[in-house]
Design a protein around this motif. Structure first.
Motif, PDB file in Angstrom:
ATOM      1  N   SER A  42       1.668  18.678   8.795  1.00 13.28           N
ATOM      2  CA  SER A  42       0.589  18.029   9.540  1.00 13.28           C
ATOM      3  C   SER A  42       0.010  16.836   8.783  1.00 13.28           C
ATOM      4  O   SER A  42      -0.211  15.766   9.359  1.00 13.28           O
ATOM      5  CB  SER A  42      -0.514  19.050   9.845  1.00 13.28           C
ATOM      6  OG  SER A  42      -1.612  18.437  10.455  1.00 13.28           O
ATOM      7  N   THR A  43      -0.219  17.007   7.490  1.00 13.04           N
ATOM      8  CA  THR A  43      -0.791  15.927   6.683  1.00 13.04           C
ATOM      9  C   THR A  43       0.204  14.782   6.542  1.00 13.04           C
ATOM     10  O   THR A  43      -0.184  13.614   6.514  1.00 13.04           O
ATOM     11  CB  THR A  43      -1.235  16.465   5.315  1.00 13.04           C
ATOM     12  OG1 THR A  43      -2.110  17.577   5.538  1.00 13.04           O
ATOM     13  CG2 THR A  43      -1.967  15.409   4.505  1.00 13.04           C
ATOM     14  N   ALA A  44       1.491  15.098   6.498  1.00 12.87           N
ATOM     15  CA  ALA A  44       2.513  14.050   6.457  1.00 12.87           C
ATOM     16  C   ALA A  44       2.457  13.201   7.721  1.00 12.87           C
ATOM     17  O   ALA A  44       2.592  11.973   7.657  1.00 12.87           O
ATOM     18  CB  ALA A  44       3.903  14.676   6.305  1.00 12.87           C
ATOM     19  N   GLU A  45       2.232  13.833   8.860  1.00 14.72           N
ATOM     20  CA  GLU A  45       2.137  13.081  10.117  1.00 14.72           C
ATOM     21  C   GLU A  45       0.898  12.191  10.141  1.00 14.72           C
ATOM     22  O   GLU A  45       0.938  11.075  10.662  1.00 14.72           O
ATOM     23  CB  GLU A  45       2.151  14.044  11.299  1.00 14.72           C
ATOM     24  CG  GLU A  45       3.500  14.736  11.463  1.00 14.72           C
ATOM     25  CD  GLU A  45       3.483  15.874  12.463  1.00 14.72           C
ATOM     26  OE1 GLU A  45       2.409  16.199  13.022  1.00 14.72           O
ATOM     27  OE2 GLU A  45       4.562  16.449  12.694  1.00 14.72           O
ATOM     28  N   ILE A  46      -0.185  12.658   9.555  1.00 15.29           N
ATOM     29  CA  ILE A  46      -1.380  11.820   9.436  1.00 15.29           C
ATOM     30  C   ILE A  46      -1.068  10.620   8.541  1.00 15.29           C
ATOM     31  O   ILE A  46      -1.412   9.476   8.867  1.00 15.29           O
ATOM     32  CB  ILE A  46      -2.574  12.630   8.890  1.00 15.29           C
ATOM     33  CG1 ILE A  46      -3.025  13.664   9.930  1.00 15.29           C
ATOM     34  CG2 ILE A  46      -3.725  11.712   8.480  1.00 15.29           C
ATOM     35  CD1 ILE A  46      -4.055  14.661   9.412  1.00 15.29           C
ATOM     36  N   SER A  71       5.761  11.681  -0.093  1.00 14.25           N
ATOM     37  CA  SER A  71       5.078  12.887  -0.564  1.00 14.25           C
ATOM     38  C   SER A  71       4.516  12.615  -1.957  1.00 14.25           C
ATOM     39  O   SER A  71       5.113  11.875  -2.752  1.00 14.25           O
ATOM     40  CB  SER A  71       6.036  14.079  -0.583  1.00 14.25           C
ATOM     41  OG  SER A  71       7.043  13.876  -1.537  1.00 14.25           O
ATOM     42  N   ALA A  72       3.383  13.206  -2.243  1.00 19.60           N
ATOM     43  CA  ALA A  72       2.711  12.963  -3.518  1.00 19.60           C
ATOM     44  C   ALA A  72       3.553  13.405  -4.704  1.00 19.60           C
ATOM     45  O   ALA A  72       3.533  12.756  -5.753  1.00 19.60           O
ATOM     46  CB  ALA A  72       1.359  13.677  -3.527  1.00 19.60           C
ATOM     47  N   ASP A  73       4.316  14.476  -4.548  1.00 14.47           N
ATOM     48  CA  ASP A  73       5.120  14.934  -5.684  1.00 14.47           C
ATOM     49  C   ASP A  73       6.230  13.950  -6.027  1.00 14.47           C
ATOM     50  O   ASP A  73       6.696  13.909  -7.160  1.00 14.47           O
ATOM     51  CB  ASP A  73       5.681  16.336  -5.441  1.00 14.47           C
ATOM     52  CG  ASP A  73       6.656  16.413  -4.288  1.00 14.47           C
ATOM     53  OD1 ASP A  73       6.571  15.588  -3.367  1.00 14.47           O
ATOM     54  OD2 ASP A  73       7.506  17.330  -4.299  1.00 14.47           O
ATOM     55  N   ALA A  74       6.635  13.105  -5.097  1.00 15.44           N
ATOM     56  CA  ALA A  74       7.693  12.125  -5.347  1.00 15.44           C
ATOM     57  C   ALA A  74       7.153  10.737  -5.668  1.00 15.44           C
ATOM     58  O   ALA A  74       7.901   9.886  -6.149  1.00 15.44           O
ATOM     59  CB  ALA A  74       8.610  12.036  -4.125  1.00 15.44           C
ATOM     60  N   VAL A  95       0.841  -1.191   0.000  1.00 16.12           N
ATOM     61  CA  VAL A  95       0.000   0.000   0.000  1.00 16.12           C
ATOM     62  C   VAL A  95       0.881   1.249   0.000  1.00 16.12           C
ATOM     63  O   VAL A  95       1.767   1.385   0.844  1.00 16.12           O
ATOM     64  CB  VAL A  95      -0.945   0.028   1.222  1.00 16.12           C
ATOM     65  CG1 VAL A  95      -1.840   1.268   1.180  1.00 16.12           C
ATOM     66  CG2 VAL A  95      -1.790  -1.244   1.282  1.00 16.12           C
ATOM     67  N   LEU A  96       0.609   2.144  -0.938  1.00 15.31           N
ATOM     68  CA  LEU A  96       1.275   3.435  -0.995  1.00 15.31           C
ATOM     69  C   LEU A  96       0.404   4.458  -0.285  1.00 15.31           C
ATOM     70  O   LEU A  96      -0.793   4.558  -0.568  1.00 15.31           O
ATOM     71  CB  LEU A  96       1.480   3.862  -2.453  1.00 15.31           C
ATOM     72  CG  LEU A  96       1.965   5.295  -2.679  1.00 15.31           C
ATOM     73  CD1 LEU A  96       3.377   5.486  -2.101  1.00 15.31           C
ATOM     74  CD2 LEU A  96       1.941   5.623  -4.173  1.00 15.31           C
ATOM     75  N   ILE A  97       0.982   5.196   0.641  1.00 16.04           N
ATOM     76  CA  ILE A  97       0.294   6.313   1.285  1.00 16.04           C
ATOM     77  C   ILE A  97       1.027   7.564   0.820  1.00 16.04           C
ATOM     78  O   ILE A  97       2.183   7.784   1.163  1.00 16.04           O
ATOM     79  CB  ILE A  97       0.298   6.216   2.823  1.00 16.04           C
ATOM     80  CG1 ILE A  97      -0.381   4.917   3.296  1.00 16.04           C
ATOM     81  CG2 ILE A  97      -0.430   7.409   3.428  1.00 16.04           C
ATOM     82  CD1 ILE A  97       0.580   3.840   3.614  1.00 16.04           C
ATOM     83  N   ALA A  98       0.347   8.358  -0.030  1.00 13.01           N
ATOM     84  CA  ALA A  98       0.941   9.571  -0.587  1.00 13.01           C
ATOM     85  C   ALA A  98       0.180  10.774  -0.049  1.00 13.01           C
ATOM     86  O   ALA A  98      -1.021  10.695   0.214  1.00 13.01           O
ATOM     87  CB  ALA A  98       0.867   9.539  -2.113  1.00 13.01           C
ATOM     88  N   TYR A  99       0.876  11.877   0.103  1.00  6.76           N
ATOM     89  CA  TYR A  99       0.250  13.050   0.711  1.00  6.76           C
ATOM     90  C   TYR A  99       0.810  14.342   0.128  1.00  6.76           C
ATOM     91  O   TYR A  99       1.945  14.393  -0.355  1.00  6.76           O
ATOM     92  CB  TYR A  99       0.482  13.046   2.226  1.00  6.76           C
ATOM     93  CG  TYR A  99       1.954  13.088   2.566  1.00  6.76           C
ATOM     94  CD1 TYR A  99       2.630  14.300   2.673  1.00  6.76           C
ATOM     95  CD2 TYR A  99       2.680  11.906   2.722  1.00  6.76           C
ATOM     96  CE1 TYR A  99       3.991  14.322   2.941  1.00  6.76           C
ATOM     97  CE2 TYR A  99       4.030  11.932   2.989  1.00  6.76           C
ATOM     98  CZ  TYR A  99       4.682  13.147   3.102  1.00  6.76           C
ATOM     99  OH  TYR A  99       6.037  13.178   3.347  1.00  6.76           O
ATOM    100  N   GLY A 100      -0.013  15.381   0.186  1.00  9.63           N
ATOM    101  CA  GLY A 100       0.410  16.734  -0.151  1.00  9.63           C
ATOM    102  C   GLY A 100       0.270  17.592   1.096  1.00  9.63           C
ATOM    103  O   GLY A 100      -0.796  17.620   1.712  1.00  9.63           O
ATOM    104  N   THR A 101       1.345  18.266   1.482  1.00 10.34           N
ATOM    105  CA  THR A 101       1.342  19.062   2.704  1.00 10.34           C
ATOM    106  C   THR A 101       2.253  20.269   2.539  1.00 10.34           C
ATOM    107  O   THR A 101       3.181  20.234   1.734  1.00 10.34           O
ATOM    108  CB  THR A 101       1.787  18.216   3.914  1.00 10.34           C
ATOM    109  OG1 THR A 101       1.541  18.919   5.124  1.00 10.34           O
ATOM    110  CG2 THR A 101       3.255  17.839   3.836  1.00 10.34           C
ATOM    111  N   THR A 102       1.989  21.296   3.295  1.00  8.07           N
ATOM    112  CA  THR A 102       2.862  22.464   3.311  1.00  8.07           C
ATOM    113  C   THR A 102       3.617  22.562   4.625  1.00  8.07           C
ATOM    114  O   THR A 102       4.819  22.807   4.650  1.00  8.07           O
ATOM    115  CB  THR A 102       2.050  23.760   3.080  1.00  8.07           C
ATOM    116  OG1 THR A 102       1.460  23.686   1.778  1.00  8.07           O
ATOM    117  CG2 THR A 102       2.933  24.995   3.168  1.00  8.07           C
TER     118      THR A 102
END
Length: 176
Positions: free
Chosen positions: A18-22, A41-44, A8-15
């Motif tokens: 906080s979202t990365a920690e989730i 990170s979603a960009d990677a 499972v890939l968990i990808a996220y966009g954050t500034t």
């Protein structure tokens, strides 16, 4: 045929992180429930979707829009996302509303969910602290509207539901 753990890939966009920690919490829970997880990170991460059996994609909410990296991930990996189970999450309300009730996805996330046939979406509370970047974020913090409104028990429970569902969703696929 030998059964293997779902990837499972968990990808996220954050500034502000906080979202990365989730996303990290979701990854930890899925790992404990028997999934092989990668949190990026979603960009990677969008180029590597084909390596995974399922995807969890999250984005921070800013002014009613999902984080740009999460939107781009969904657009760039759309073909791969439509052929595997996907769950979406948003983070952002700076109050207890996300713990008190279900919050519908913002319109852009609702469109993404429909395009990729996402299995579910949830909105979690966000966090905004004195280290937040951006003029608007600093204004909110300075006006006492910041804080940490993430409910990690709620996040963990949602992730356990995904763990249960991902096994069922992939059971019939070859190689699992």
């Amino acid at each position: 045929m030998e059964r293997r753990e779902p990837r499972v890939l968990i990808a996220y966009g954050t500034t502000n992180g906080s979202t990365a920690e989730i996303a990290e919490r979701i990854g930890d829970v899925l790992s404990k429930e028997g999934c092989v997880t990668t949190v990026r990170s979603a960009d990677a991460a969008w180029r590597n979707v084909v390596e995974y059996d399922a995807v969890v994609l999250g984005g921070a909410l800013y002014a009613g829009r999902w984080h740009r990296d999460a939107r781009r991930f969904a657009r760039r990996a759309r073909r791969e996302l439509t052929v595997r189970p996907v769950w979406l999450f948003s983070s952002g309300p700076l109050d207890a509303s996300a713990s008190d009730r279900d919050i519908a996805p913002v319109s852009g996330v609702r469109r993404i969910a429909a395009r990729i046939d996402a299995r579910g979406h949830v909105t979690f509370g966000g966090r905004l602290d004195e280290n937040a970047r951006g003029r608007m974020a600093r204004m909110l913090v300075n006006s006492w509207k910041g804080g940490d409104f993430r409910d990690f028990e709620h996040i963990s429970a949602w992730a356990r539901g995904i763990a249960d569902d991902v096994g069922s969703a992939l059971e019939g696929r070859a190689g699992l």
